[in-house]
Design an enzyme around this catalytic site. Sequence first.
Site, mmCIF file in Angstrom:
data_model
loop_
_atom_site.group_PDB
_atom_site.id
_atom_site.type_symbol
_atom_site.label_atom_id
_atom_site.label_comp_id
_atom_site.label_asym_id
_atom_site.label_seq_id
_atom_site.Cartn_x
_atom_site.Cartn_y
_atom_site.Cartn_z
ATOM 1 N N ALA A 1 -12.111 6.306 -0.803
ATOM 2 C CA ALA A 1 -11.723 5.786 0.509
ATOM 3 C C ALA A 1 -10.278 5.309 0.520
ATOM 4 C CB ALA A 1 -12.652 4.637 0.906
ATOM 5 N N GLU A 2 -9.830 4.769 -0.597
ATOM 6 C CA GLU A 2 -8.492 4.197 -0.656
ATOM 7 C C GLU A 2 -7.390 5.248 -0.738
ATOM 8 O OE1 GLU A 2 -7.298 1.169 -0.448
ATOM 9 O OE2 GLU A 2 -9.183 0.069 -0.294
ATOM 10 N N SER A 3 -7.536 6.204 -1.640
ATOM 11 C CA SER A 3 -6.416 7.110 -1.926
ATOM 12 C C SER A 3 -6.742 8.585 -1.775
ATOM 13 C CB SER A 3 -5.924 6.875 -3.358
ATOM 14 O OG SER A 3 -6.919 7.301 -4.294
#
Length: 214
Positions: free
Chosen positions: A104-106
């Site tokens: 989800a982050e990167s």
Amino acid sequence: MVRGLVAILLVALPLQAGASGAIRKWVDENGVVHYSNVGRSSRPPARYQTLPGGGVRVILEGEKGGARTGRAVRRDTTEYDAHLREAARRYEIPFALARAILAAESNFDPRAVSPKGAMGLMQLMPKTAEEMFVADVFDPRENIFGGVRYLRVLTNLFDGDLVKVIAAYNAGPEAVRRAGGIPNYPETQAYVVRVLSLYREFLEREAREGTDES
């Protein structure tokens, strides 16, 4: 990971890592934030690409890369799973959760940089990276260990409340404390839903493959 509403252009401080892999940060004449982990010249050899969502991808010296076009495509790679499993075991965090946060982050991009200045696979802010003993925030293993260690800190802080831990990774623990749960931030609310969906997907995949460590 969003840690507040302070504009990134007001912050032009380097990550004080004290190592050759330390990340330097500066703002050019066009107001664009740059990062580099090499040299201390006035213009270290780093380039940037603006991403469709408004983020920035850093291209460090020696890395090839061209401009990205079109919508961002979801990536899924097992390239970093060994580091994730090792970190998850060390800090007693479910592997599937750590993987969901990373995705989800990167989107599995080790050079990802957000408009707020969060960097690497687990999108660590400079202060968080320093507190988690990450010297080179663009090193996949260091970044993953820092991010999973931070998940352990948040898990302890919120007594294992999964939703609060996920929300705090995005909005910061103080915002979650004040709200008593998910803050009334559309971004954080969407983030929690996305991470929980990915977590379930990765848990199911682990179960199918018979490698469930979560």
